[in-house]
Design a protein around this motif. Structure first.
Motif, mmCIF file in Angstrom:
data_model
loop_
_atom_site.group_PDB
_atom_site.id
_atom_site.type_symbol
_atom_site.label_atom_id
_atom_site.label_comp_id
_atom_site.label_asym_id
_atom_site.label_seq_id
_atom_site.Cartn_x
_atom_site.Cartn_y
_atom_site.Cartn_z
ATOM 1 N N GLY A 107 17.559 67.128 59.226
ATOM 2 C CA GLY A 107 16.923 65.877 59.265
ATOM 3 C C GLY A 107 15.682 66.215 60.189
ATOM 4 N N SER A 108 14.936 64.994 60.768
ATOM 5 C CA SER A 108 13.846 65.007 61.172
ATOM 6 C C SER A 108 13.937 65.778 62.583
ATOM 7 N N LYS B 107 25.011 67.699 65.600
ATOM 8 C CA LYS B 107 23.530 67.682 65.250
ATOM 9 C C LYS B 107 22.995 68.538 66.568
ATOM 10 N N SER C 235 26.497 61.679 52.212
ATOM 11 C CA SER C 235 25.583 60.682 52.521
ATOM 12 C C SER C 235 25.595 59.838 51.317
ATOM 13 N N ASN D 99 14.438 55.086 61.215
ATOM 14 C CA ASN D 99 14.342 55.955 60.223
ATOM 15 C C ASN D 99 15.456 55.755 58.952
ATOM 16 N N ASN E 207 20.672 58.816 55.662
ATOM 17 C CA ASN E 207 21.327 58.654 56.982
ATOM 18 C C ASN E 207 22.410 57.180 56.869
ATOM 19 N N ASP F 169 22.410 58.494 63.156
ATOM 20 C CA ASP F 169 21.010 58.543 63.896
ATOM 21 C C ASP F 169 20.654 57.289 64.645
ATOM 22 N N ASN G 108 6.939 62.247 58.037
ATOM 23 C CA ASN G 108 7.649 61.869 56.764
ATOM 24 C C ASN G 108 6.967 60.682 55.879
#
Length: 720
Positions: A419-420, A438, A492, A538, A543, A556, A573
């Motif tokens: 992810g970011s 994470k 997801s 986000n 997510n 998140d 993004n």
């Protein structure tokens, strides 16, 4: 007896034949996954039900015994995407799918023993997966002429065998990672036509024969060592003019010629800014670096002389004040003397006041005559107040050792996503417990920000809702920052909608409404129940995690709100299709931008299409732009529905679902309804479709279930 013996011999012969020709089952599965993901192209001539690419000599496949060692599918006009699960090709050393029309992202599961990887001249998007950092046998990496974006988030420490790197003609951003300096075997590097920033100093000591950094946003000076390589191209950057600053102390002298420089050639290729100065300096015997060093030395000596003169003057002023104190017990006659005395007797120096007085009166602070020169008279000692954050009691603290054991030392086998803010690994504990860990990138939270990280953990630990992924633990050791969440084995929503395999089943309509309602309740909780309120920033299908009963859990939550530079990271993004129009203009995220992103997720659920798909015709690439004009046209709406539903949905429910989307995805933020109204609109939709028993969730911590007569529902114009 004889026929039976003959049959046994025949069976033994067939088994021996199959054993001699059959391809390894893992390789077969991976090759078939490639075939499906590139839309089963007839030009390959692979049999649709074939199971033996090695024994049948499939086009583009090279084998050794039963293992696939090379896949070369270049220049075949292939379409589709790159598949997942390529890490099962453990004997593959060469993967070439260049010069095709492939779209999508580069999968993070790559063959672990690759030596050559070539995806050049396609339409690949996204970022480079961090898993490339672990391809320790890689010698050639070619990804030129794609649409790759974001910073180069790779660790080059393990890529000492890499000799050729070509990332040219993409849209990569940010500074070059410091670990690039460890590419001891590199000879060719092409970085031209990207958007890289910063300097190229880290490339100075590499053994390069060819370097192209043209048409980027590089700044600073071109290192002298690079000017001596055979093929250097540096145009189209904002290089500094004039002589470069002197090298740091201890830097070895610049060799007269590069080890790879051709003998017999008297010229170099360094025609860039500063080359003429360098030549003139050599003729005169004094280089630009020497001149700069002399200037710096003069400045330093001048500063020291000025310091001691000021010090002497301040001592004299101090003795005058002492004499004045002996002569009279009255207060000092001038405000100036009183001001200096108050500073002398103060135990804590107010830095703000000092800066003001220094700039206004140009007077140094008083000197303590009892302090020696070695006591660092140049510094102002003010107390540094460190904030103390108590670790939350309701989440568990894990050690790095614990998480390394449960994730296989954060191996690719345990990697489940990127992810970011970092990568996510599956952690399997001895007691059967499974968590999603994470590992936050150091660029997001620096190694020395332990106190800030504990505060982030504490804030996130207060978020509790049935549709919010629960934080159960954390780790902060040796500069590493990790978060441990509950694990949801169904993955997801993005995977359910866009990544198909032989095991996946399409989501039915009721499940899609259920996922939309649960996600809306999670956002309602963050926006309108939490104190202080939380902007997610986000929202996307990747997510939204699904449990075994397909209940959604928003992940998140709180992370982007509590990380200081999160918006700068997320702005990379922009263009993914989820961001509201105002975010693209200002870079700022709000409750209203969350609601817009949620509307895009609902569009994904309705259409089964990605928010942005570069493989489609240009007018149809943006899902919102393509879909919103058709949301109120029932005939057009029927054509927009995900084909995977096969027409199995209530028409009225579909129409009301589309009405909610139209409200959320409006371009003007002030017209988007709050999440509480969106929740009630979806509840009304469920009730009218007689689906409430199958789709509602228990207590939602503030997302109250109001009746159909509630005006909040009527205010959201849902069609009947």
């Amino acid at each position: 007896m004889v026929p039976t013996l003959m049959k046994l011999k025949l069976l033994l012969f067939i088994a021996t034949f199959n054993a001699a020709t059959a391809t390894d089952p893992n390789d077969v599965a991976s090759v078939k996954a490639i075939f499906q993901s590139i839309n089963s192209p007839p030009q390959l001539g692979w049999p649709a039900n074939g199971v033996d690419p090695c024994g049948q000599s499939w086009k583009g496949i090279t084998c050794s015994d039963t293992r696939v060692t090379q896949i070369n599918l270049s220049n075949l006009a292939l379409t589709g995407t790159l598949p997942y699960g390529l890490d099962r090709l453990t004997s593959l050393t060469n993967l070439d799918m260049s010069n095709n029309n492939l779209v999508g992202t580069i999968p993070y599961q790559l063959p672990p023993n690759l030596q050559r990887l070539n995806f050049a001249h396609n339409n690949l998007t996204g970022t480079l997966p961090y898993s490339i950092s672990n391809l320790t046998s890689l010698t050639h990496l070619n990804l030129n002429h794609n649409q790759l974006q974001q910073p180069l988030n790779l660790n080059f420490l393990n890529l000492s065998t890499l000799s050729k790197l070509d990332l040219s003609f993409n849209s990569l951003t940010g500074d070059l990672p410091p670990t690039m300096s460890s590419l001891s075997g590199i000879t060719t590097m092409y970085l031209q036509n990207n958007q890289f920033t910063g300097t190229i100093d880290i490339l100075a000591n590499l053994t390069l024969n060819s370097l192209n950094v043209e048409n980027n946003n590089f700044t600073g000076w071109i290192p002298e060592r690079l000017k001596n390589i055979d093929d250097l191209q540096t145009g189209g950057n904002a290089w500094s003019s004039g002589p470069a600053p002197p090298p740091p102390p201890g830097t070895p002298p610049i060799p007269k010629s590069n080890p790879h420089h051709k003998s017999g050639g008297g010229t170099t290729t360094g025609q860039d800014a500063g080359s003429s100065t360098k030549d003139e300096g050599r003729k005169s015997g004094i280089g630009g670096g020497v001149i700069a060093g002399i200037v710096i030395s003069i400045i330093v000596v001048g500063a020291l002389v000025a310091f001691f003169l000021v010090k002497r003057k301040s001592k004299k002023s101090s003795s005058d004040l002492e004499k004045l104190g002996k002569q009279s017990t009255a207060p000092p006659p001038s405000n100036e003397a009183h001001e200096v005395t108050s500073v002398q007797t103060s135990s804590v120096l107010d830095l703000k006041k000092f800066d003001t007085s220094a700039s206004m009166n140009l007077k140094p602070p008083p000197i303590d005559r009892h302090k020696s020169f070695d006591n660092n008279e140049f510094s102002i000692n003010s107390p540094i107040v460190k904030k103390t954050v108590t670790p939350p009691a309701d989440v568990q603290s894990y050690s790095i050792a614990d998480l390394q054991i449960t994730t296989g030392s954060f191996s690719m086998d345990h990697l489940v996503g990127e992810g970011s803010f970092g990568r996510v690994y599956r952690a399997q504990f001895d007691d059967g417990k499974v968590l999603a860990v994470k590992k936050i990138d150091s660029s997001v939270i620096p190694n020395d920000f332990t106190e800030d990280f504990i505060e982030i953990v504490s804030n996130i630990s207060h978020l509790h809702h049935p549709n919010v992924t629960e934080l159960v633990g954390y780790c902060s050791e040796h500069g590493q920052h990790l978060l441990a969440y509950e694990f949801h084995k169904n993955g997801s929503l993005h995977d359910f909608l866009h990544v198909s395999d032989e095991f996946s089943k399409p989501l039915i309509w009721n499940s899609r409404v259920k996922i939309a309602l649960g996600t809306a309740r999670a956002l309602e909780y963050l926006h309108e129940v939490c104190s202080p309120s939380v902007v997610h920033k986000n929202i996307k299908s990747a997510n939204i995690l699904l449990d075994t009963e397909l209940n959604p859990h928003l992940s998140d939550c709180g992370l982007a709100s509590y990380i200081p530079n999160a918006e700068q990271i997320l702005n990379h993004n922009v263009g993914s299709g989820y961001d509201a129009p105002e975010v693209a203009l200002s870079g700022q995220y709000t409750f209203k931008s969350d609601i817009y992103s949620f509307g895009v997720v609902m569009l994904e659920l309705l259409s089964g299409r990605k928010p942005f798909d570069s493989s489609r015709a240009r007018p149809d690439q943006s899902l919102v732009r393509w879909a919103t004009p058709q949301l109120h046209d029932i005939d057009a709406l029927a054509k927009m529905v995900d084909p995977a539903l096969k027409g199995l949905y209530p028409v009225k429910s579909l129409s009301r679902f589309a009405d909610v989307i139209a409200l959320c995805a409006q371009p003007e933020p002030e017209f988007r309804p709050p999440m509480s109204e969106v929740v009630q609109a979806l509840v009304r939709l469920v009730q009218r479709a007689n689906m409430s028993r199958r789709t509602t969730f228990g207590s939602d911590h503030g997302g109250s279930l109001r009746g159909s007569d509630d005006p909040a529902i009527r205010d959201v114009q849902i069609g009947t």
